[in-house]
Design a protein around this motif. Structure first.
Motif, PDB file in Angstrom:
ATOM      1  N   GLU A  42      35.728  -0.317   2.776  1.00 39.03           N
ATOM      2  CA  GLU A  42      34.285  -0.313   2.928  1.00 39.03           C
ATOM      3  C   GLU A  42      33.675  -1.201   1.850  1.00 39.03           C
ATOM      4  OE1 GLU A  42      33.417   4.009   2.937  1.00 39.03           O
ATOM      5  OE2 GLU A  42      32.324   3.540   4.783  1.00 39.03           O
ATOM      6  N   LEU A  43      32.752  -2.036   2.251  1.00 33.96           N
ATOM      7  CA  LEU A  43      32.104  -2.943   1.321  1.00 33.96           C
ATOM      8  C   LEU A  43      30.632  -3.044   1.675  1.00 33.96           C
ATOM      9  CD1 LEU A  43      32.214  -5.184  -0.904  1.00 33.96           C
ATOM     10  CD2 LEU A  43      32.654  -6.806   0.961  1.00 33.96           C
ATOM     11  N   LEU A  44      29.785  -2.900   0.674  1.00 32.58           N
ATOM     12  CA  LEU A  44      28.358  -3.085   0.883  1.00 32.58           C
ATOM     13  C   LEU A  44      27.835  -4.034  -0.188  1.00 32.58           C
ATOM     14  CD1 LEU A  44      26.024  -2.260   2.691  1.00 32.58           C
ATOM     15  CD2 LEU A  44      25.472  -0.454   1.070  1.00 32.58           C
ATOM     16  N   VAL A  45      27.111  -5.049   0.255  1.00 35.02           N
ATOM     17  CA  VAL A  45      26.592  -6.074  -0.645  1.00 35.02           C
ATOM     18  C   VAL A  45      25.075  -5.994  -0.696  1.00 35.02           C
ATOM     19  CG1 VAL A  45      26.406  -8.549  -1.073  1.00 35.02           C
ATOM     20  CG2 VAL A  45      28.548  -7.599  -0.188  1.00 35.02           C
ATOM     21  N   ASP A  46      24.561  -5.991  -1.904  1.00 31.86           N
ATOM     22  CA  ASP A  46      23.125  -6.112  -2.125  1.00 31.86           C
ATOM     23  C   ASP A  46      22.862  -7.574  -2.479  1.00 31.86           C
ATOM     24  OD1 ASP A  46      20.472  -5.963  -2.790  1.00 31.86           O
ATOM     25  OD2 ASP A  46      20.711  -4.523  -4.422  1.00 31.86           O
ATOM     26  N   HIS A  47      22.249  -8.305  -1.555  1.00 34.70           N
ATOM     27  CA  HIS A  47      22.051  -9.743  -1.741  1.00 34.70           C
ATOM     28  C   HIS A  47      20.812 -10.015  -2.580  1.00 34.70           C
ATOM     29  CE1 HIS A  47      25.207 -11.087   0.972  1.00 34.70           C
ATOM     30  NE2 HIS A  47      24.895 -10.043   1.716  1.00 34.70           N
ATOM     31  N   ARG A  48      20.979 -10.889  -3.558  1.00 34.95           N
ATOM     32  CA  ARG A  48      19.862 -11.383  -4.371  1.00 34.95           C
ATOM     33  C   ARG A  48      19.812 -12.899  -4.207  1.00 34.95           C
ATOM     34  NH1 ARG A  48      19.094  -7.184  -8.215  1.00 34.95           N
ATOM     35  NH2 ARG A  48      19.752  -5.287  -7.100  1.00 34.95           N
ATOM     36  N   ALA A 101      14.394 -13.591   5.091  1.00 33.57           N
ATOM     37  CA  ALA A 101      14.774 -12.668   6.165  1.00 33.57           C
ATOM     38  C   ALA A 101      15.825 -11.674   5.692  1.00 33.57           C
ATOM     39  CB  ALA A 101      15.290 -13.448   7.370  1.00 33.57           C
ATOM     40  N   VAL A 102      16.789 -12.144   4.897  1.00 32.75           N
ATOM     41  CA  VAL A 102      17.824 -11.242   4.370  1.00 32.75           C
ATOM     42  C   VAL A 102      17.187 -10.189   3.477  1.00 32.75           C
ATOM     43  CG1 VAL A 102      19.834 -11.124   2.847  1.00 32.75           C
ATOM     44  CG2 VAL A 102      19.683 -12.925   4.576  1.00 32.75           C
ATOM     45  N   GLN A 103      16.197 -10.585   2.685  1.00 31.79           N
ATOM     46  CA  GLN A 103      15.510  -9.598   1.836  1.00 31.79           C
ATOM     47  C   GLN A 103      14.665  -8.642   2.670  1.00 31.79           C
ATOM     48  OE1 GLN A 103      16.185  -9.283  -1.469  1.00 31.79           O
ATOM     49  NE2 GLN A 103      17.691 -10.886  -0.988  1.00 31.79           N
ATOM     50  N   ALA A 104      13.954  -9.180   3.654  1.00 34.88           N
ATOM     51  CA  ALA A 104      13.120  -8.322   4.507  1.00 34.88           C
ATOM     52  C   ALA A 104      13.958  -7.306   5.257  1.00 34.88           C
ATOM     53  CB  ALA A 104      12.326  -9.182   5.491  1.00 34.88           C
ATOM     54  N   ALA A 105      15.174  -7.679   5.604  1.00 32.73           N
ATOM     55  CA  ALA A 105      16.050  -6.789   6.371  1.00 32.73           C
ATOM     56  C   ALA A 105      16.510  -5.581   5.577  1.00 32.73           C
ATOM     57  CB  ALA A 105      17.264  -7.561   6.884  1.00 32.73           C
ATOM     58  N   LYS A 106      16.341  -5.608   4.249  1.00 34.25           N
ATOM     59  CA  LYS A 106      16.746  -4.457   3.433  1.00 34.25           C
ATOM     60  C   LYS A 106      15.896  -3.222   3.706  1.00 34.25           C
ATOM     61  CE  LYS A 106      18.500  -7.064  -0.565  1.00 34.25           C
ATOM     62  NZ  LYS A 106      18.311  -7.299  -2.020  1.00 34.25           N
ATOM     63  N   ASP A 107      14.708  -3.410   4.228  1.00 32.27           N
ATOM     64  CA  ASP A 107      13.850  -2.268   4.569  1.00 32.27           C
ATOM     65  C   ASP A 107      14.617  -1.374   5.541  1.00 32.27           C
ATOM     66  OD1 ASP A 107      11.947  -0.533   5.729  1.00 32.27           O
ATOM     67  OD2 ASP A 107      10.349  -2.010   5.547  1.00 32.27           O
ATOM     68  N   PRO A 108      14.732  -0.081   5.245  1.00 33.30           N
ATOM     69  CA  PRO A 108      15.457   0.813   6.163  1.00 33.30           C
ATOM     70  C   PRO A 108      14.935   0.774   7.590  1.00 33.30           C
ATOM     71  CG  PRO A 108      15.035   1.917   4.082  1.00 33.30           C
ATOM     72  CD  PRO A 108      14.279   0.626   4.031  1.00 33.30           C
ATOM     73  N   ALA A 109      13.650   0.463   7.758  1.00 35.41           N
ATOM     74  CA  ALA A 109      13.086   0.384   9.098  1.00 35.41           C
ATOM     75  C   ALA A 109      13.578  -0.845   9.851  1.00 35.41           C
ATOM     76  CB  ALA A 109      11.559   0.359   9.028  1.00 35.41           C
ATOM     77  N   VAL A 110      14.117  -1.809   9.129  1.00 34.94           N
ATOM     78  CA  VAL A 110      14.627  -3.032   9.750  1.00 34.94           C
ATOM     79  C   VAL A 110      16.140  -2.994   9.883  1.00 34.94           C
ATOM     80  CG1 VAL A 110      14.783  -5.545   9.562  1.00 34.94           C
ATOM     81  CG2 VAL A 110      12.688  -4.377   8.857  1.00 34.94           C
ATOM     82  N   GLY A 111      16.840  -2.577   8.836  1.00 32.55           N
ATOM     83  CA  GLY A 111      18.296  -2.571   8.889  1.00 32.55           C
ATOM     84  C   GLY A 111      18.970  -2.004   7.663  1.00 32.55           C
TER      85      GLY A 111
END
Length: 234
Positions: A42-48, A101-111
């Protein structure tokens, strides 16, 4: 596509600073994701965002991206990368919309972070493999349709309201303050960090004056070692 539901991710989160238009950053993420799939990790990346065009006050020159892409694609043919095959007129002059878009997608309502990472991977594939102009709003949304955890309608609404832009600029200002060496720079929760892991290279001359990237050394085990480290820290 509506975001699918899944069990929440409970493992460690890797923070990655990079630019989608940076071949070395994309190589690092592709390598890491491939190793995670191979090992079932399992891998999860927080993109900056490390927006090169803001640092350099100009679009990243296509000739530099092409030179780096050739070196990487020749060494890693399984990636499927190729030089830009669409008309030159459609080559993206900016990648800020994709980073936003990658930052906006972090919103739980988006993804959430899972959807954001899916979108980042899909946008990089669209650019390096399929020669799609990911500077265009409609193209970004088309790419988002391929991501199981992205609610594309929610993403469209978020982008229309400017979501993600402030995050990109805030992250740029943070990166300018020092501590972030470039694209990519990876940080694990236990304090491990690495700038451009897996490769050492230099330019034979100034890249704006015909220089070419010369790889000095590859480090093939870095991704496996990092994933093992992340699992041990759970």
């Amino acid at each position: 596509m509506s975001a699918s539901t899944s069990e929440p991710f409970r493992g460690p989160v890797l923070t990655v600073w990079s630019d989608i238009g940076c071949p070395w950053g994309t190589l690092a993420l592709c390598t890491l994701r491939a190793e995670a799939r191979r090992t079932g990790t399992e891998l999860l990346v927080d993109h900056r965002a490390f927006p090169l065009e803001l640092f350099n006050r100009q679009p990243t020159p296509k000739r530099i991206v092409d030179a780096e892409t050739v070196v990487i694609a020749a060494a890693r043919p399984e990636l499927g990368w190729r030089l830009w095959s669409a008309p030159d007129s459609s080559y993206p002059s900016t990648l800020l919309p994709a980073l936003e878009a990658v930052q906006a997608a972090k919103d739980p309502a988006v993804g959430g972070l899972i959807g954001s990472d899916e979108l980042d991977a899909a946008l990089r594939h669209a650019f390096y493999v399929d020669s799609r102009c990911i500077a265009v709003h409609a193209e970004i949304l088309t790419v988002a349709e391929e991501c199981p955890h992205i609610d594309t309608a929610a993403l469209e609404e978020a982008l229309a309201s400017g979501a993600g832009r402030r995050a990109v600029y805030d992250q740029w200002r943070t990166a300018r303050g020092g501590g972030i060496q470039g694209s990519p720079h990876l940080f694990a929760p236990d304090g491990w960090e690495a700038h451009n892991p897996g490769v050492e290279f230099r330019w034979t001359a100034d890249p704006t004056d015909g220089g070419l990237p010369q790889v000095l050394r590859w480090h093939p085990r870095w991704a496996a070692d990092l994933l093992s480290r992340l699992q041990d820290s759970r």
